[in-house]
Design a protein around this motif. Structure first.
Motif, PDB file in Angstrom:
ATOM      1  N   LEU A  12       0.829  -1.212   0.000  1.00 53.78           N
ATOM      2  CA  LEU A  12       0.000   0.000   0.000  1.00 53.78           C
ATOM      3  C   LEU A  12       0.861   1.260   0.000  1.00 53.78           C
ATOM      4  N   ARG A  13       1.918   1.260   0.784  1.00 52.47           N
ATOM      5  CA  ARG A  13       2.781   2.460   0.865  1.00 52.47           C
ATOM      6  C   ARG A  13       3.448   2.735  -0.476  1.00 52.47           C
ATOM      7  N   GLU A  14       3.790   1.651  -1.184  1.00 54.09           N
ATOM      8  CA  GLU A  14       4.365   1.839  -2.529  1.00 54.09           C
ATOM      9  C   GLU A  14       3.372   2.554  -3.442  1.00 54.09           C
ATOM     10  N   ARG A  15       2.096   2.377  -3.138  1.00 50.49           N
ATOM     11  CA  ARG A  15       1.052   3.063  -3.929  1.00 50.49           C
ATOM     12  C   ARG A  15       0.656   4.395  -3.307  1.00 50.49           C
ATOM     13  N   GLY A  16       1.337   4.766  -2.231  1.00 50.06           N
ATOM     14  CA  GLY A  16       1.059   6.045  -1.594  1.00 50.06           C
ATOM     15  C   GLY A  16      -0.151   6.024  -0.673  1.00 50.06           C
ATOM     16  N   VAL A  17      -0.538   4.834  -0.234  1.00 44.69           N
ATOM     17  CA  VAL A  17      -1.724   4.721   0.617  1.00 44.69           C
ATOM     18  C   VAL A  17      -1.322   4.315   2.035  1.00 44.69           C
ATOM     19  N   VAL A  18      -1.816   5.053   3.028  1.00 45.19           N
ATOM     20  CA  VAL A  18      -1.666   4.636   4.428  1.00 45.19           C
ATOM     21  C   VAL A  18      -3.008   4.060   4.871  1.00 45.19           C
ATOM     22  N   PRO A  19      -3.051   2.763   5.181  1.00 37.32           N
ATOM     23  CA  PRO A  19      -4.333   2.188   5.591  1.00 37.32           C
ATOM     24  C   PRO A  19      -4.816   2.787   6.901  1.00 37.32           C
ATOM     25  N   GLY A  20      -6.117   3.054   6.987  1.00 33.19           N
ATOM     26  CA  GLY A  20      -6.685   3.707   8.165  1.00 33.19           C
ATOM     27  C   GLY A  20      -7.834   2.914   8.770  1.00 33.19           C
ATOM     28  N   LEU A  21      -7.792   2.783  10.088  1.00 33.04           N
ATOM     29  CA  LEU A  21      -8.844   2.069  10.836  1.00 33.04           C
ATOM     30  C   LEU A  21      -9.494   3.055  11.801  1.00 33.04           C
ATOM     31  N   ALA A  22     -10.823   3.149  11.784  1.00 29.65           N
ATOM     32  CA  ALA A  22     -11.538   4.003  12.740  1.00 29.65           C
ATOM     33  C   ALA A  22     -12.290   3.139  13.742  1.00 29.65           C
ATOM     34  N   VAL A  23     -12.099   3.444  15.025  1.00 32.41           N
ATOM     35  CA  VAL A  23     -12.840   2.739  16.064  1.00 32.41           C
ATOM     36  C   VAL A  23     -13.758   3.756  16.735  1.00 32.41           C
ATOM     37  N   VAL A  24     -15.068   3.528  16.630  1.00 35.41           N
ATOM     38  CA  VAL A  24     -16.048   4.452  17.210  1.00 35.41           C
ATOM     39  C   VAL A  24     -16.435   3.933  18.597  1.00 35.41           C
ATOM     40  N   VAL A  25     -16.260   4.802  19.604  1.00 38.44           N
ATOM     41  CA  VAL A  25     -16.477   4.427  20.992  1.00 38.44           C
ATOM     42  C   VAL A  25     -17.496   5.379  21.603  1.00 38.44           C
ATOM     43  N   ALA A  26     -18.398   4.851  22.414  1.00 43.50           N
ATOM     44  CA  ALA A  26     -19.366   5.708  23.107  1.00 43.50           C
ATOM     45  C   ALA A  26     -19.612   5.129  24.503  1.00 43.50           C
ATOM     46  N   THR A  27     -18.555   5.092  25.290  1.00 44.34           N
ATOM     47  CA  THR A  27     -18.652   4.523  26.626  1.00 44.34           C
ATOM     48  C   THR A  27     -17.527   5.100  27.481  1.00 44.34           C
ATOM     49  N   ASP A  28     -17.679   5.058  28.797  1.00 42.26           N
ATOM     50  CA  ASP A  28     -16.526   5.366  29.644  1.00 42.26           C
ATOM     51  C   ASP A  28     -16.093   4.136  30.438  1.00 42.26           C
ATOM     52  N   ASN A  29     -16.550   2.959  29.952  1.00 50.31           N
ATOM     53  CA  ASN A  29     -16.147   1.695  30.556  1.00 50.31           C
ATOM     54  C   ASN A  29     -14.635   1.489  30.383  1.00 50.31           C
ATOM     55  N   GLU A  30     -13.935   1.349  31.523  1.00 51.52           N
ATOM     56  CA  GLU A  30     -12.468   1.310  31.490  1.00 51.52           C
ATOM     57  C   GLU A  30     -11.939   0.090  30.730  1.00 51.52           C
ATOM     58  N   ILE A  72     -13.781   0.146   9.666  1.00 47.60           N
ATOM     59  CA  ILE A  72     -14.572   0.810  10.711  1.00 47.60           C
ATOM     60  C   ILE A  72     -15.062  -0.237  11.708  1.00 47.60           C
ATOM     61  N   ILE A  73     -14.850   0.063  12.994  1.00 48.80           N
ATOM     62  CA  ILE A  73     -15.374  -0.798  14.053  1.00 48.80           C
ATOM     63  C   ILE A  73     -16.262   0.046  14.961  1.00 48.80           C
ATOM     64  N   LEU A  74     -17.456  -0.427  15.236  1.00 48.03           N
ATOM     65  CA  LEU A  74     -18.299   0.201  16.259  1.00 48.03           C
ATOM     66  C   LEU A  74     -18.145  -0.632  17.537  1.00 48.03           C
ATOM     67  N   GLN A  75     -17.487  -0.046  18.524  1.00 47.08           N
ATOM     68  CA  GLN A  75     -17.174  -0.785  19.742  1.00 47.08           C
ATOM     69  C   GLN A  75     -18.365  -0.789  20.696  1.00 47.08           C
ATOM     70  N   THR A  76     -18.711  -1.980  21.197  1.00 48.05           N
ATOM     71  CA  THR A  76     -19.722  -2.072  22.253  1.00 48.05           C
ATOM     72  C   THR A  76     -19.013  -2.093  23.601  1.00 48.05           C
ATOM     73  N   PRO A  77     -19.674  -1.783  24.732  1.00 41.19           N
ATOM     74  CA  PRO A  77     -21.088  -1.422  24.853  1.00 41.19           C
ATOM     75  C   PRO A  77     -21.375   0.009  24.382  1.00 41.19           C
ATOM     76  N   LEU A  78     -22.649   0.234  24.009  1.00 43.32           N
ATOM     77  CA  LEU A  78     -23.119   1.564  23.634  1.00 43.32           C
ATOM     78  C   LEU A  78     -23.945   2.132  24.791  1.00 43.32           C
ATOM     79  N   HIS A 126     -25.014   1.200   9.067  1.00 49.46           N
ATOM     80  CA  HIS A 126     -24.405   2.433   8.561  1.00 49.46           C
ATOM     81  C   HIS A 126     -22.916   2.267   8.258  1.00 49.46           C
ATOM     82  N   ILE A 127     -22.353   1.117   8.594  1.00 55.06           N
ATOM     83  CA  ILE A 127     -20.949   0.839   8.235  1.00 55.06           C
ATOM     84  C   ILE A 127     -20.945   0.258   6.828  1.00 55.06           C
ATOM     85  N   SER A 128     -20.262   0.917   5.881  1.00 52.31           N
ATOM     86  CA  SER A 128     -20.241   0.398   4.510  1.00 52.31           C
ATOM     87  C   SER A 128     -19.650  -1.005   4.525  1.00 52.31           C
ATOM     88  N   ALA A 129     -20.247  -1.916   3.737  1.00 52.79           N
ATOM     89  CA  ALA A 129     -19.810  -3.320   3.754  1.00 52.79           C
ATOM     90  C   ALA A 129     -18.332  -3.433   3.392  1.00 52.79           C
TER      91      ALA A 129
END
Lengths: 297, 297
Positions: A26-44, A94-100, A112-115
């Motif tokens: 990917l880097r040879e093609r100029g792409v940095v792979p990106g992962l998003a983790v969506v969190v909505a908790t204060d669970n330690e 994209i990861i939607l982290q539980t618990p919500l 809502h997460i694109s396949a």
């Protein structure tokens, strides 16, 4: 008999090497792979787990963006965040982290997460595609089970596998992965009684319920391979699986430890899936454009 | 023991009555439910089957539009037809009838059927939603099996059901319907050998492979309930199932006939699903508009 310990570390190491190869391409093609983790908790414990994903990603050269919406986030806000990330060219997984937050249902949001970016196989469309044999990411935990079995050369074709647990994140997708590999599969759950009726003649038994002590040596046959997907935190802070290790190890031929088994492999798979999603996005871009044109869109 | 014949007729009759009730409700709202069947073959048996669906629909007050694209239709033409029908307000249910012309893959096309109109549960999204427990139409054949079992009051919760066949149209969705009803389910297939290892201890055995003589009395236990999903046309034109009726009826407590079993119920379900889709479309329209406004869109 004392069961062989099927540790996750060597499996995770091989998957990390594969991810790093993809990152180099990917880097040879100029792409940095990106992962998003969506969190909505204060669970330690959850926040600790998310940091461990971020560390694993960074180490492999995958940029990890943790989107912390806070414990007061509403369903609409989470949905629109997932929609924006699905359209974001810098994000490939994209990861939607539980618990919500209380009252927010994960089932409604994962659509809502694109396949193409659904690296933890949470969207029902991913599960449906997996079921019919189309390209889709399997939930990482389910795939981790199969990666461990294949790494340790446990045969699956023509064998009987008993899966205890029918969740949409482990039991049901694991069933699809096992059927793809020509295993005969029995799916058991809390209403399967007595449980040993369904586990004691299987060559491979997978425990994925989330209850300590669910499976003991009495439930499995001599020489069975036992995979423990459970991750239960006891009151004293200890992490234990669904399998009682002492009695099971006396009967089984092999057993995964907790911690250090399936969980270790799961994190590596989330990173690997993100690099695969980035490669696939590049291929689709290339095939959608006339040959010779640049990759800018 | 001679097995009780679990005929489809009384089950289909009840489902037809439910469909007719729905049609009455819809007509009071000025809606005529519409079912579109897309065909691209000149296979006589298929065309005969499509006419039987159309007759069953008409009888229940559901308008059936057969869209015959001919045996030379291409994938693009079929896809655009499905897309147009998905947007057509007069059509509430869509079926893509197989077989398709050589080289045209059904898997790629069914994604063009809107999930809301997917009355035969063919779109992977429908299958994924069914798997996670969201509202979706199950493939009619899979649901027909469960309707027969429930009509004849065969208990499923806590029982062991062995499903022979892992297709995306019967075996896999049936598994989901059975798990929802708290059965323990074993999925068997051509690599499950010997087959009786997986069928001879089950309380209910479902044969859904498409091979005459697949299941005999030697495969099932005394008193088992056997459901035959097979519909195989022999060289002499006879229609037979996957189950050898004579030997099986000596051991089983109940058995569905072929013809006159599952197939009878399947057609009734396609019509019922279409009326349900039309009711749901109306509800969504009503909830999307300010109260008191008309239904014209």
């Amino acid at each position: 008999m004392t069961a062989r310990r099927l540790t996750g570390a060597p499996v995770a190491q091989r998957l990390r090497a594969e991810a790093e190869d993809n990152v180099t391409t990917l880097r040879e093609r100029g792409v940095v792979p990106g992962l998003a983790v969506v969190v909505a908790t204060d669970n330690e414990a959850t926040l600790w787990y998310v940091r461990s994903i971020a560390r694993a990603a960074d180490k492999a050269g995958v940029h990890c963006r943790v989107v912390d919406l806070g414990a007061g986030a509403g369903a609409d806000q989470i949905a629109s965040t997932l929609t924006l990330l699905s359209a974001d060219e810098d994000i490939h997984g994209i990861i939607l982290q539980t618990p919500l937050p209380p009252g927010v249902a994960v089932d409604e949001l994962v659509a809502h997460i694109s396949a193409a970016k659904d690296v933890d196989g949470a969207n029902p469309l991913s599960l449906g595609r997996l079921t019919v044999g189309q390209r889709a990411f399997a939930p990482a935990t389910a795939r981790a089970v199969v990666e461990i079995l294949e790494h340790y050369e446990v045969p699956l074709a023509g064998r009987h596998v008993s899966v205890v647990g029918r969740s949409a994140v482990v039991g049901k997708p694991l069933l699809q992965l096992l059927l793809q590999r020509d295993a005969t599969v029995t799916v058991c759950h809390s209403r399967s009684r007595p449980l040993e009726r369904y586990t004691s003649e299987a060559e491979v038994v997978v425990a994925a319920v989330g209850r300590p002590g669910l499976l003991t040596g009495d439930h499995v046959q001599e020489g069975a391979v036992v995979i423990d997907v459970g991750t239960n935190v006891l009151d004293n802070g200890d992490l234990v699986g669904d399998v009682e290790p002492a009695s099971t190890a006396e009967v089984a031929s092999a057993l995964t430890p907790v911690p250090g088994g399936v969980g270790t492999v799961t994190t590596a798979l989330l990173v690997l899936h993100t690099t695969q999603a980035a490669l696939q996005a590049g291929e689709e871009l290339a095939s959608a454009q006339p040959s010779g044109s640049g990759a800018s869109a």
